[in-house]
Design an enzyme around this catalytic site. Structure first.
Site, short mmCIF file in Angstrom:
data_model
loop_
_atom_site.label_atom_id
_atom_site.label_comp_id
_atom_site.label_asym_id
_atom_site.label_seq_id
_atom_site.Cartn_x
_atom_site.Cartn_y
_atom_site.Cartn_z
N CYS A 31 -75.55 18.67 -8.40
CA CYS A 31 -75.64 17.92 -7.15
C CYS A 31 -74.32 17.90 -6.40
CB CYS A 31 -76.11 16.50 -7.44
SG CYS A 31 -74.96 15.53 -8.44
N ASP B 134 -74.31 17.36 -14.25
CA ASP B 134 -73.64 16.48 -13.28
C ASP B 134 -72.37 15.96 -13.95
OD1 ASP B 134 -73.09 14.81 -11.09
OD2 ASP B 134 -74.56 13.28 -11.66
N ARG C 47 -76.32 3.45 0.12
CA ARG C 47 -75.76 3.95 -1.16
C ARG C 47 -75.05 2.76 -1.78
NH1 ARG C 47 -72.50 9.35 -2.74
NH2 ARG C 47 -74.66 10.05 -2.72
N ARG D 185 -79.88 19.43 1.11
CA ARG D 185 -79.84 17.98 1.33
C ARG D 185 -80.23 17.67 2.77
NH1 ARG D 185 -76.96 14.50 -1.85
NH2 ARG D 185 -78.10 12.97 -0.62
N HIS E 5 -81.29 8.82 -7.79
CA HIS E 5 -80.80 9.56 -6.63
C HIS E 5 -81.93 10.46 -6.11
CE1 HIS E 5 -78.07 11.13 -3.82
NE2 HIS E 5 -77.23 11.80 -4.58
N GLN F 278 -81.38 13.49 -3.59
CA GLN F 278 -80.79 14.67 -4.21
C GLN F 278 -81.87 15.54 -4.84
OE1 GLN F 278 -77.45 15.74 -4.42
NE2 GLN F 278 -78.50 17.57 -5.11
N1 NVA Z 1 -73.95 10.79 -10.98
C1 NVA Z 1 -73.06 10.90 -9.85
C2 NVA Z 1 -73.75 11.54 -8.69
C3 NVA Z 1 -72.89 11.74 -7.47
C4 NVA Z 1 -73.63 12.36 -6.32
C5 NVA Z 1 -72.54 9.52 -9.49
O1 NVA Z 1 -73.33 8.56 -9.48
O2 NVA Z 1 -71.35 9.39 -9.22
N1 CP Z 2 -74.64 14.93 -4.19
C1 CP Z 2 -74.23 13.87 -3.46
O1 CP Z 2 -74.93 12.87 -3.32
O2 CP Z 2 -73.01 14.04 -2.89
P1 CP Z 2 -72.14 12.94 -2.14
O3 CP Z 2 -71.70 11.95 -3.19
O4 CP Z 2 -70.99 13.70 -1.56
O5 CP Z 2 -72.98 12.26 -1.10
#
Ligand code: NVA
Ligand code: CP
Length: 309
Positions: A265, A226, A108, A293, A135, A138
């Site tokens: 998500c 989101d 990540r 997930r 992502h 997800q």
């Molecule tokens: N769009 C959000 C998704 C988190 C799972 C982010 O990148 O923070």
């Molecule tokens: N939806 C998602 O990726 O959650 P986290 O940021 O908690 O991993």
């Protein structure tokens, strides 16, 4: 050839369908088992996944960890700040070294180019656990959730309300690979990446961008949103104000199909992009989505490691 899962197109429609079927079947087969119990066939016994986190995570971290346990394997969690990556060792050298220890790497991170580079130099599969660009894990869970509740994915219309972000990019990509239209309601200045939209359209995908939230939501089968401020983005009052008309509330849900479902998500900012009445309402599938997930990622791991089709 090493199978990476950087974006959904890496697997193509057939790979995505194979993963969705594996996720469905495995979820059904282990119903009632304690969460930590290994699946009967333990297909990844002896395998280890390294997980690199350069951003926060709850779902991705725990679901990948449990996914590996249930598949009979194990994980090593690396917080980037505690590794030599955090002190400037290159992604390429990190990839070469980790490839000598583990069977797969999940990362990540912020810059999508980092995962592209990681995959270029790794000799084991690399999985995208979120970048600023996409992502895909997800969206595998989202697809599984829609399939469970609607019986199909193709042909259903999805409406996205809010920021043109990483999660939306993967939905747009999925729509073009699996055959469902995506209607996007977002304010001027917050569109998805034009390259992602162009790639989807080039595959034959249907993508509409509207400044009118009602036009986007009208008659949709799936409503999805989101956070308005993603990880790594600065808090900006101007952005929050621009997003306000795109909030998913009861009035907007009423414009969707009568049997529309709601996805998010998570983590959610209740009262911003979505109100409690929708999050906790009868059309919300968010807890199944979060659970999936786990099941979807098991399928991604199996696909990457050559255990599916
Ligand atoms: N769009 C959000 C998704 C988190 C799972 C982010 O990148 O923070
Ligand atoms: N939806 C998602 O990726 O959650 P986290 O940021 O908690 O991993």
């Amino acid at each position: 050839m090493t199978r990476h899962f950087i974006d959904l197109a890496d697997a193509g429609p057939d790979g995505l369908r194979a993963m969705l079927e594996a996720a469905r079947a495995r979820k059904a087969d282990r119903r009632g088992y304690p969460r930590g119990q290994t699946d009967d066939d333990a297909p990844l016994a002896g395998h280890t996944l390294a997980m690199i986190f350069e951003k926060n995570s709850t779902r991705t971290r725990v679901s990948f960890d449990m996914a590996m346990r249930q598949l009979g394997g194990s994980t090593i969690v690396m917080e980037a700040g505690g590794t030599q990556l955090g002190r400037g060792e290159t992604i390429a050298d990190t990839a070469r070294v980790l490839s000598r220890y583990v069977d797969a790497i999940m990362i990540r991170t912020d810059d999508h180019q980092k995962i592209v580079d990681l995959a270029r130099y790794a000799e084991v599969p690399v999985i995208n656990g979120l970048t600023d660009q996409s992502h895909p894990c997800q969206i595998m869970a989202d697809l599984q959730t829609v399939l469970e509740h609607k019986g199909r994915v193709d042909g259903l219309s999805w409406a996205w309300l809010g920021d043109g972000n990483n999660v939306l990019h993967s939905i747009v990509e999925a729509g073009s690979l699996l055959g469902f239209p995506v209607r996007i309601g977002c304010p001027d200045g917050y569109d998805p990446d034009p390259a992602v939209v162009a790639a989807a359209r080039a595959r034959g995908g249907s993508v509409l961008i509207s400044r009118d939230p009602v036009e986007a939501a009208a008659g949709a089968d799936v409503i999805v949103t989101d956070t308005w401020i993603s990880m790594g983005q600065a808090h900006a009052e101007a952005k929050l104000a621009a997003m306000q008309p795109f909030q998913v509330n009861e009035a907007l849900m009423a414009r969707a199909a009568a049997d529309a479902v709601f996805l998010h998500c998570l983590p959610a900012h209740r009262g911003e992009e979505v109100v409690d009445a929708v999050m906790d309402g009868p059309q919300s599938l968010i807890w199944d989505e979060a659970e999936n997930r786990l099941h979807a990622q098991k399928a991604v791991l199996l696909w990457c490691l050559g255990k599916l089709g």
